[in-house]
Scaffold this active site. Structure first.
Site, PDB file in Angstrom:
ATOM      1  N   SER A  49       0.848  -1.196   0.000  1.00 62.16           N
ATOM      2  CA  SER A  49       0.000   0.000   0.000  1.00 62.16           C
ATOM      3  C   SER A  49       0.891   1.256   0.000  1.00 62.16           C
ATOM      4  O   SER A  49       1.776   1.370  -0.854  1.00 62.16           O
ATOM      5  CB  SER A  49      -0.950  -0.055   1.208  1.00 62.16           C
ATOM      6  OG  SER A  49      -1.964   0.909   1.108  1.00 62.16           O
TER       7      SER A  49
ATOM      8  N   ARG B 277     -11.613   7.357   9.221  1.00 60.83           N
ATOM      9  CA  ARG B 277     -11.205   5.973   9.422  1.00 60.83           C
ATOM     10  C   ARG B 277     -12.292   4.991   8.989  1.00 60.83           C
ATOM     11  O   ARG B 277     -12.007   3.946   8.413  1.00 60.83           O
ATOM     12  CB  ARG B 277     -10.850   5.760  10.894  1.00 60.83           C
ATOM     13  CG  ARG B 277     -10.362   4.361  11.237  1.00 60.83           C
ATOM     14  CD  ARG B 277      -9.103   4.005  10.501  1.00 60.83           C
ATOM     15  NE  ARG B 277      -8.504   2.775  11.015  1.00 60.83           N
ATOM     16  CZ  ARG B 277      -7.444   2.177  10.473  1.00 60.83           C
ATOM     17  NH1 ARG B 277      -6.869   2.692   9.408  1.00 60.83           N
ATOM     18  NH2 ARG B 277      -6.950   1.092  11.007  1.00 60.83           N
TER      19      ARG B 277
ATOM     20  N   ASP C 240      -9.047  -6.489  -4.453  1.00 61.13           N
ATOM     21  CA  ASP C 240      -8.599  -5.167  -3.985  1.00 61.13           C
ATOM     22  C   ASP C 240      -9.116  -4.117  -4.959  1.00 61.13           C
ATOM     23  O   ASP C 240      -8.662  -4.030  -6.091  1.00 61.13           O
ATOM     24  CB  ASP C 240      -7.066  -5.139  -3.932  1.00 61.13           C
ATOM     25  CG  ASP C 240      -6.507  -3.834  -3.360  1.00 61.13           C
ATOM     26  OD1 ASP C 240      -7.278  -2.871  -3.159  1.00 61.13           O
ATOM     27  OD2 ASP C 240      -5.288  -3.790  -3.106  1.00 61.13           O
TER      28      ASP C 240
ATOM     29  N   HIS D  43      -8.195  -5.058  -0.192  1.00 62.87           N
ATOM     30  CA  HIS D  43      -6.882  -4.429   0.001  1.00 62.87           C
ATOM     31  C   HIS D  43      -6.192  -4.969   1.253  1.00 62.87           C
ATOM     32  O   HIS D  43      -4.972  -5.135   1.288  1.00 62.87           O
ATOM     33  CB  HIS D  43      -7.071  -2.911   0.092  1.00 62.87           C
ATOM     34  CG  HIS D  43      -5.791  -2.138   0.173  1.00 62.87           C
ATOM     35  ND1 HIS D  43      -4.836  -2.197  -0.809  1.00 62.87           N
ATOM     36  CD2 HIS D  43      -5.312  -1.294   1.112  1.00 62.87           C
ATOM     37  CE1 HIS D  43      -3.819  -1.414  -0.466  1.00 62.87           C
ATOM     38  NE2 HIS D  43      -4.082  -0.862   0.689  1.00 62.87           N
ATOM     39  N   ASP D  44      -6.992  -5.243   2.269  1.00 65.55           N
ATOM     40  CA  ASP D  44      -6.471  -5.812   3.515  1.00 65.55           C
ATOM     41  C   ASP D  44      -5.644  -7.079   3.316  1.00 65.55           C
ATOM     42  O   ASP D  44      -4.887  -7.461   4.216  1.00 65.55           O
ATOM     43  CB  ASP D  44      -7.651  -6.196   4.412  1.00 65.55           C
ATOM     44  CG  ASP D  44      -7.808  -5.243   5.588  1.00 65.55           C
ATOM     45  OD1 ASP D  44      -7.006  -4.299   5.688  1.00 65.55           O
ATOM     46  OD2 ASP D  44      -8.719  -5.465   6.398  1.00 65.55           O
TER      47      ASP D  44
END
Lengths: 590, 590
Positions: free
Chosen positions: B155, B225, B324, B357-358
């Site tokens: 990332s 967040r 992602d 994405h995690d």
């Protein structure tokens, strides 16, 4: 026209308002002492009130769905509603009400309840899509409409259309639900929660009692709208829109001094859209409507969705858009799968577009799906006979094998010629006829014949259908293009009491000669007329091969018809068909 | 472990801090009078400082990448960094600094500049990924590291790794960039803008001077967040996580009274994650770091990206994740396409996962891509010889046609056996060897042999490669599975000075007999051993067919080798190969 440009802040010069004094009991408890409904109409209601179409708007829309005359301000569905358009105002009486809980004329959080000194604000009761429908029912009664010719909506409007027919199974003859879903994805729900958090934590939200104050929760509302905008666009659409001047934002004409970042072109756009929204929309309404969407839940399983729609008497049109990630096409399919299993009349098309969720409002995409809407609203006189039908010899054989009144599912139905031929032959005695296709142009061509067709990849099996649902399942000239042959045959014999398959025979004499004499991959007219390196076929069965496979699968062949169309010019073959026939038609069952 | 659980609020007991007094001139103007760098290390630097690996963290990470001992608190890459793990701390000296602009020990907006009375706050200068790299360079110098064995990051950490090697082409031997991009999509950029808007319009943001006050911009930071969290998860992952109790949110142990909506399970989760984040992260740092990401731009075209990486001397590993959507795999491919066109050593794998994405932080996915990292960091002694290589007869023929030192691109390289055999035969004299594959297990198997391989669908042509890039392009036993045969052959002859193709001959005597004698689709051992209805092959060429096509395409056949492997047991065929050979190997050029 896209959601960017929907302008609903203009005076609603064509709107009418009606107030219903009877209290409305709400689904989640509580009541509204009265219901005010602001609406617009187009066209003229006919004598038996059978030509009324209800149009339902999306979260930020209003009653101004279309221009009333050339001088009128644009509406949000001008490409769909008007004289000669798919929702033809020369023919239909079209009604579009502002939704309950909105801020454009109908009862909403900005109203002052009778006897109170301030507006509802955040005390406006929690409403559901069902409550919106109840308000619209009062309007229908007021207008003298006992049954809608159709209820049509996109996004939240689609939720209303689906809620109407699931709650009142006889309320409409047709339900058109575009870019919508049985309930939100958890992802979409998450975005809505964040939007509401932004509004409700804005210090000027003041527990929703900001009316008449200097400051309103414009910051929170603008942030909510920015978030909405991203979810309405596809990643590709955003790239095309913002990448060329990513670091060098355009100056937007109406650009005001902004508290929001305008460093990137996407930022400048979001700031503009967010701020513009605060001048025309009420934060409490946004909270109310988005929460109603989030609470909407017709069912998370097919069984639950089948219960939801079990008693519906209407026919359905569903349209999804390939790049819509807010209401992904897979969610339209969930509804379609339930409706097909219930044997409801349903057509479903997934339109290929980069426009994302916004596509339902975009002229170019409207021009693609508009004909489907037009067909669903057509009169019985606009019958399949109007389009000429030409059958191949194999198709004529298949037609002969189908008894009048049989229900038929045609897999890979092409432009729907076989199904149209059955409809013409059997007329009013036709059984249920349905096509499955994957090519958009074929789906559109089949649907505009008035034949139900759903967009479906056969390689995924036939999960939309239940056991023994059709008298006959047809796979005509498609076997050779299927990846999962055994699985599909199994599925056909599960869904149909009988199946009919036709296929080209790759052991046909002339093709064998190609191998033996010429040493080359076979080639012949018709289905065989492809070069080895670019044929769309991926399976090259012989009649003997298919016999072997069916035997191994425990399938019985009831009737066999063989044709030599190439060398003998359309002659039925009796002897050694594996050598002499180029085409086989088999009727089978298990 | 996923981004949910990264806990970086714990005391950094293993962290060291170093302060560099020299002012740092910033890329966008201005300077920082000094730079403080907080970092952790694992393992031991060797005598010639050749075993140091720089690990770069993502936006909310910190220097605690991994446990230092079993009792230590978890790190965010515990599955990747440690004794015996892919980044083997028994072998390497691993360094992970907190990023410039962060809030976990390195210089950031929360610092009070020398001579000032309050922290930088929003006056902290705009920094870039390049500035982060400059700070890390000082740390490298301080530690005595002249060249990194590798720079590794995911990332934002991947951005740093890519920025390092593009700015300092000799800075590292290897660059590992995971779940990253040459720049953000407009969609991702839009989400960042909204997040910053939420923070900066929070009334407690106070122009960034909230330090020491009662109230901080916790609402805005929490909303930022929450938004981030949705973008880190895939739609499928969210469905799995939140749908089972959508309307009945779990009670989260640490759940506090919240100003945020907790009606749905996704809302309760977002409220928890948002609030938790405010206890450990600084809003000004979030603004600073997200803006640095948004400004990051290695190039929007392949040409620009080729300029960016032109002088790099390192080899590359890129990893993308199928679900992602924040840093979609297509963005990793943009980098890969530039690197391959530059003839850089690069391996690229797209890992199939629902984790979004995690995935780069999730143990299960780490276990999949970890071996690729391990291989890229292996020593020359871990050579391809270590894995046994078995060639088919056709592959041996191809090997013979490839001269020592030739550069070779193998399309559909399988498990990389042919390329490994070339590497073993030619040893240090090997030319550039590269594979292309689409099956994940084959990509992994090829890569762990130490062979460069990229994940690529041949049906899309070979856009990653430039004209005449390779001496030889090989298509071995793959022609029969290709959809766009002519296009691919054209591409091979564009990219390669020569091409070698091998394919099964469907006019082989025994197969003809199947048609003529048995009237069935042909079947024989080896490549022919599939039933008609489930073969992975979709093209059934004969030798004569391929000759015809090559002739039509204006392609010259330089050498022809034919084998009968089935009936004559591995005999070279001289006479009438179209009848007598089951396998053809052709060397061609245009």
């Amino acid at each position: 026209m896209s959601t960017d440009d929907i302008r609903t802040d203009a005076p609603l010069v064509h709107a009418q308002t009606v107030v219903f004094d009877e209290p409305l009991a709400l689904e989640l408890g509580g009541e509204l002492p009265e219901v005010r409904c602001c609406f617009e109409t187009w066209g003229t209601l006919n004598a038996d009130a059978s030509n009324a179409i209800l149009v339902c708007h999306a979260i930020s829309g209003d009653s101004h769905a279309a221009r009333h005359d050339p001088e009128d301000l644009p509406g949000w569905w001008d490409g769909l509603i008007g004289p000669g358009l798919p929702i033809d105002t020369d023919r239909f009486f079209v009604v579009c009400p502002n939704v309950l809980g909105g801020c454009r004329g109908s009862t909403g959080p900005g109203d002052v309840p009778a006897g109170a000194s301030q507006p509802y604000g955040a005390d406006f009761p929690r409403i559901t899509i069902g409550d919106m429908v109840e308000a619209q029912r009062r309007l229908a009664e007021h207008l003298g409409i006992r049954k809608w010719r159709a209820i049509v909506g996109g996004s939240l409007g689609g939720h209303q259309a689906l809620q109407w027919v699931s709650r009142y199974p006889d309320a409409a003859q047709t339900c058109v639900a575009i870019a919508t879903s049985p309930r939100l994805t958890s992802q979409a729900l998450g975005f809505d929660v964040i939007a509401r958090n932004a509004i409700q934590t804005d210090p000027h939200f003041a527990d929703g009692q900001y009316y008449g104050r200097d400051k309103r929760p414009d910051t929170g509302l603008a942030i909510a709208r920015m978030l909405g905008h991203i979810t309405y666009l596809s990643v590709a659409a955003m790239e095309a829109k913002f990448d060329p001047d990513r670091h060098d934002p355009r100056r937007i004409a109406s650009q005001m001094a902004s508290q929001f970042e305008q460093r990137f072109s996407v930022g400048s756009y979001l700031a503009h859209q967010g701020q513009k929204f605060t001048t025309r929309f009420d934060a409490n309404s946004y909270v109310t409507l988005s929460l109603a969407m989030d609470l909407f839940d017709l069912g998370g399983t097919r069984l639950k969705l089948m219960e939801t729609f079990d008693e519906c008497t209407c026919d359905f049109l569903l349209v999804g858009f390939s790049s819509d990630w807010l209401f992904p096409p897979s969610q339209s399919r969930e509804i379609v799968n339930a409706l097909t299993a219930l044997d409801k009349r349903v057509t479903y098309a997934e339109i290929t577009t980069d426009a994302g969720h916004d596509a339902f409002l975009i002229d170019r995409d409207m021009a693609t799906y508009g004909p489907l809407v037009r067909e669903r609203l057509s009169m019985p006189s606009d019958s399949p006979e109007s389009t000429p039908v030409h059958l191949t010899l194999a198709e004529e054989s298949i037609l002969d094998l189908i008894e009048p009144g049989n229900s038929v599912l045609d897999l890979g139905c092409g432009q729907g010629e076989l199904l149209a031929a059955i409809a013409i032959r059997d007329g009013r005695a036709s059984g249920r006829l349905m096509g499955v296709e994957v090519a958009q142009e074929n789906i559109l061509a089949t649907a505009v014949r008035g034949i139900d067709v759903i967009d479906y990849d056969l390689n995924a099996g036939l999960p939309a259908f239940i056991d023994d649902q059709f008298d006959v399942v047809v796979l005509n000239a498609t076997l050779q293009a299927v990846e999962n042959v055994v699985e599909l045959l199994d599925e056909m014999l599960r869904v149909g009491k009988r199946a009919i398959i036709s296929f080209p025979n790759f052991a046909y004499r002339r093709l064998r000669d190609d191998y033996v004499v010429r040493g080359r991959s076979p080639r012949a007219p018709g289905e065989f007329d492809y070069a080895w390196h670019n044929t769309p076929n991926r399976r090259f069965p012989t009649i003997a091969d298919v016999h072997d496979l069916l035997h191994d699968m425990g399938v019985t062949i009831d009737r066999e018809i063989y044709w030599d169309m190439i060398d003998s010019k359309n002659v039925a073959i009796e002897g050694d068909p594996n050598l002499n026939a180029d085409t086989a038609v088999l009727e089978i069952h298990r």
